[in-house]
Design a protein around this motif. Structure first.
Motif, PDB file in Angstrom:
ATOM      1  N   GLU A  43       0.655  -1.339   0.185  1.00 45.14           N
ATOM      2  CA  GLU A  43      -0.122  -0.055   0.013  1.00 45.14           C
ATOM      3  C   GLU A  43       0.590   1.221  -0.089  1.00 45.14           C
ATOM      4  N   GLN A  44       1.986   1.131   0.750  1.00 41.84           N
ATOM      5  CA  GLN A  44       2.986   2.417   0.962  1.00 41.84           C
ATOM      6  C   GLN A  44       3.600   2.592  -0.517  1.00 41.84           C
ATOM      7  N   GLU A  45       4.137   1.463  -1.066  1.00 40.62           N
ATOM      8  CA  GLU A  45       4.899   1.736  -2.336  1.00 40.62           C
ATOM      9  C   GLU A  45       4.256   2.367  -3.370  1.00 40.62           C
ATOM     10  N   LEU A  46       2.729   2.193  -3.378  1.00 41.38           N
ATOM     11  CA  LEU A  46       1.980   2.623  -4.705  1.00 41.38           C
ATOM     12  C   LEU A  46       1.808   4.160  -4.453  1.00 41.38           C
ATOM     13  N   THR A  47       2.163   4.908  -3.354  1.00 40.70           N
ATOM     14  CA  THR A  47       2.246   6.323  -3.061  1.00 40.70           C
ATOM     15  C   THR A  47       3.502   6.807  -3.667  1.00 40.70           C
ATOM     16  N   ARG A  48       4.368   6.155  -4.009  1.00 34.59           N
ATOM     17  CA  ARG A  48       5.964   6.520  -4.647  1.00 34.59           C
ATOM     18  C   ARG A  48       5.556   6.813  -6.046  1.00 34.59           C
ATOM     19  N   PRO A  49       6.792   7.589  -6.543  1.00 35.73           N
ATOM     20  CA  PRO A  49       6.559   7.504  -8.096  1.00 35.73           C
ATOM     21  C   PRO A  49       6.858   6.219  -8.777  1.00 35.73           C
ATOM     22  N   PRO A  50       6.158   5.957  -9.809  1.00 32.07           N
ATOM     23  CA  PRO A  50       6.404   4.573 -10.513  1.00 32.07           C
ATOM     24  C   PRO A  50       7.512   3.914 -10.695  1.00 32.07           C
ATOM     25  N   GLU A  51       8.582   4.998 -10.998  1.00 34.44           N
ATOM     26  CA  GLU A  51      10.036   4.457 -11.317  1.00 34.44           C
ATOM     27  C   GLU A  51      10.810   3.900  -9.973  1.00 34.44           C
ATOM     28  N   GLU A  52      10.079   4.470  -8.743  1.00 28.77           N
ATOM     29  CA  GLU A  52      10.725   3.737  -7.559  1.00 28.77           C
ATOM     30  C   GLU A  52       9.863   2.858  -6.840  1.00 28.77           C
ATOM     31  N   ARG A 124     -11.544   2.604  -9.281  1.00 31.40           N
ATOM     32  CA  ARG A 124     -10.022   1.887  -9.554  1.00 31.40           C
ATOM     33  C   ARG A 124      -8.829   2.350  -8.859  1.00 31.40           C
ATOM     34  N   LYS A 125      -8.837   3.570  -8.602  1.00 31.51           N
ATOM     35  CA  LYS A 125      -7.728   4.080  -7.636  1.00 31.51           C
ATOM     36  C   LYS A 125      -7.777   3.493  -6.132  1.00 31.51           C
ATOM     37  N   THR A 126      -8.682   3.380  -5.520  1.00 28.10           N
ATOM     38  CA  THR A 126      -8.739   3.017  -4.056  1.00 28.10           C
ATOM     39  C   THR A 126      -8.617   1.398  -4.187  1.00 28.10           C
TER      40      THR A 126
END
Length: 225
Positions: A43-52, A124-126
């Motif tokens: 859940e946390q990773e999806l708040t980061r920029p896509p390349e990270e 789709r976002k949630t």
């Protein structure tokens, strides 16, 4: 210029595929050892920029698909034990996609439950972070279920009880992980968490078998070894 771009694309693809040899077992170990931490991680990773995103583990959908692909290859290539369909599913690639869709129903249904319990509007976002998180805890169960199914089709007498034990172990681990997930990440009480887990497993199983039942409409199936 086009040739150099092609080489760079091949370089990135090769590194990505080879890195799976390291991060697949690492991600599996982390899911088995710390399933709640992996739910939070997804859940946390999806708040980061896509390349990270997911720099320390495999992306959950890729992780699930690779697990199914490995099990499928072992079943056909090592045990020489597979189901022969006619029609659309006679192509093993279509059969693998069907298995991926069928097993993805479990994290999908669980993701919907987590969105509802979190008080968010389903979109789709949630749904995406919830679905990704549930993919991580679903993979160990899928792996043990596939192993149990493969052992159950073998001839030696001991494989039947062993397959049943592996299935029950996987189901028990999955049920505990899901219950803890509802309690820790959605602040539900034990009884409600157990009810949500039972609901997800029952509906998921019905949908899973429903998908395969519908697939039989493409033609008959025989089991070979």
């Amino acid at each position: 210029m086009d040739f150099m771009n092609l080489l760079r694309s091949a370089e990135l693809l090769l590194y990505e595929v080879v890195s799976w040899l390291v991060f697949f077992p690492l991600t599996l170990w982390r899911c088995l050892r710390h399933p709640m931490a992996m739910i939070a991680y997804a859940e946390q990773e999806l708040t980061r920029p896509p390349e990270e995103q997911f720099s320390e583990a495999l992306s959950p959908p890729i992780f699930l698909f690779l697990t199914l692909m490995i099990a499928h290859m072992v079943q056909r290539g090592v045990l020489h034990n597979d189901a022969a369909f006619e029609g659309v599913l006679s192509d093993q690639r279509n059969l693998l996609i069907l298995r991926a869709v069928a097993f993805s129903l479990f994290p999908l249904l669980l993701g919907i439950q987590h969105v509802r319990l979190s008080g968010q509007v389903l979109s789709r976002k949630t749904l995406r972070p919830m679905f990704y998180a549930q993919c991580y805890v679903t993979v160990p169960f899928v792996l043990m279920l596939d192993l149990a199914m493969m052992l159950g089709t073998l001839e030696p007498v001991w494989t039947g009880p062993t397959a049943l034990a592996i299935f029950l172990l996987g189901l028990g681990w999955y049920a505990v992980a899901l219950t803890r997930g509802f309690m820790i990440h959605r602040n539900t009480r034990l009884r409600q968490a157990m009810g949500q887990t039972a609901l997800a497993l029952v509906i998921g199983a019905l949908c899973f078998f429903g998908v395969f039942a519908l697939s039989l409409l493409s033609g008959p199936v025989t089991i070979g070894s």
